[in-house]
Design a protein around this motif. Structure first.
Motif, PDB file in Angstrom:
ATOM      1  N   MET A  21      26.356   2.548 131.596  1.00  0.00           N
ATOM      2  CA  MET A  21      25.525   1.723 130.536  1.00  0.00           C
ATOM      3  C   MET A  21      26.486   1.340 129.153  1.00  0.00           C
ATOM      4  O   MET A  21      26.332   0.503 128.868  1.00  0.00           O
ATOM      5  CB  MET A  21      24.933   2.585 129.624  1.00  0.00           C
ATOM      6  N   LEU A  22      27.658   2.158 129.484  1.00  0.00           N
ATOM      7  CA  LEU A  22      28.562   1.793 128.326  1.00  0.00           C
ATOM      8  C   LEU A  22      29.551   1.371 128.364  1.00  0.00           C
ATOM      9  O   LEU A  22      30.203   0.954 127.258  1.00  0.00           O
ATOM     10  CB  LEU A  22      28.746   3.246 127.241  1.00  0.00           C
ATOM     11  N   ALA A  23      29.760   1.627 129.706  1.00  0.00           N
ATOM     12  CA  ALA A  23      31.290   0.545 129.537  1.00  0.00           C
ATOM     13  C   ALA A  23      31.633  -0.175 130.877  1.00  0.00           C
ATOM     14  O   ALA A  23      32.711  -0.670 130.619  1.00  0.00           O
ATOM     15  CB  ALA A  23      32.292   2.012 130.075  1.00  0.00           C
ATOM     16  N   THR A  24      30.640  -1.133 131.144  1.00  0.00           N
ATOM     17  CA  THR A  24      30.685  -1.900 131.869  1.00  0.00           C
ATOM     18  C   THR A  24      30.399  -3.216 130.940  1.00  0.00           C
ATOM     19  O   THR A  24      30.444  -3.724 130.225  1.00  0.00           O
ATOM     20  CB  THR A  24      29.153  -1.997 133.317  1.00  0.00           C
ATOM     21  N   ARG A  25      31.323  -4.375 132.130  1.00  0.00           N
ATOM     22  CA  ARG A  25      32.267  -5.816 131.038  1.00  0.00           C
ATOM     23  C   ARG A  25      31.168  -6.924 132.623  1.00  0.00           C
ATOM     24  O   ARG A  25      30.496  -6.611 133.352  1.00  0.00           O
ATOM     25  CB  ARG A  25      33.612  -5.814 131.175  1.00  0.00           C
ATOM     26  N   GLU A  26      30.583  -7.494 131.717  1.00  0.00           N
ATOM     27  CA  GLU A  26      30.026  -8.703 131.985  1.00  0.00           C
ATOM     28  C   GLU A  26      30.348  -9.046 133.196  1.00  0.00           C
ATOM     29  O   GLU A  26      30.537  -9.725 134.401  1.00  0.00           O
ATOM     30  CB  GLU A  26      29.825  -9.754 131.030  1.00  0.00           C
ATOM     31  N   ASP A  27      32.276  -9.607 132.931  1.00  0.00           N
ATOM     32  CA  ASP A  27      32.814  -9.786 134.228  1.00  0.00           C
ATOM     33  C   ASP A  27      33.782 -10.194 135.298  1.00  0.00           C
ATOM     34  O   ASP A  27      34.586 -10.197 135.940  1.00  0.00           O
ATOM     35  CB  ASP A  27      33.571 -11.764 133.273  1.00  0.00           C
ATOM     36  N   LYS A  28      34.031  -8.185 134.688  1.00  0.00           N
ATOM     37  CA  LYS A  28      34.458  -7.952 136.384  1.00  0.00           C
ATOM     38  C   LYS A  28      33.960  -5.949 136.179  1.00  0.00           C
ATOM     39  O   LYS A  28      32.816  -5.855 135.425  1.00  0.00           O
ATOM     40  CB  LYS A  28      36.232  -7.275 134.631  1.00  0.00           C
TER      41      LYS A  28
END
Length: 140
Positions: free
Chosen positions: A98-105
């Motif tokens: 939830m907190l550390a996902t990035r859209e592009d990676k």
């Protein structure tokens, strides 16, 4: 006069919830994995730096979490689990997702995040941090 601590006073999410009720303070989140070489290097270097230790312990709540933990975490009235661990090796827990996902990676470790006292993300780092870079990240 209080003795200077020689390590960061890490707490878990459950303790964080209780602490935030007592006193609102910014938060440093550190997501790591057991196999992450750079995480181990940060544990030995950046998180042992006396200035980093002093600043984090004085100005923040510090939460350290193994991103692949299979332990349920109760936070803000919800229970978060590691759904991925049921179907894949090295599954990532819901909280770092939830907190550390990035859209592009895809998520990568180590992750260090600085949240304000209202639990809003101010800064995020997805790389190895030297002591110097860590000091810059936690500076106001």
């Amino acid at each position: 006069m209080q003795a200077q601590r020689t390590e960061i006073a890490w707490i878990g999410f459950e303790d964080l919830e209780d602490s935030l009720k007592v006193k609102a303070k910014p938060v440093v989140l550190y997501f790591y994995t057991d196999w992450c070489v750079y995480c181990k290097k940060m544990d030995k270097n950046a998180f042992r730096d006396p200035e980093v230790i002093s600043t984090v312990n004085q100005d923040f709540y510090a939460v350290k979490m193994n991103a692949e933990s299979t332990e349920p975490v109760d936070f803000e009235g919800q229970t978060f689990i590691n759904e991925q661990a049921k179907v894949q090796r090295n599954g990532v827990h819901q909280i770092p997702q939830m907190l550390a996902t990035r859209e592009d990676k895809p998520i990568s470790f180590p992750v260090v995040m600085v949240l304000d006292k209202n639990f809003r993300v101010e800064k995020r780092s997805f790389e190895y941090l030297t002591s110097e870079k860590m000091r810059l990240l936690i500076k106001g």
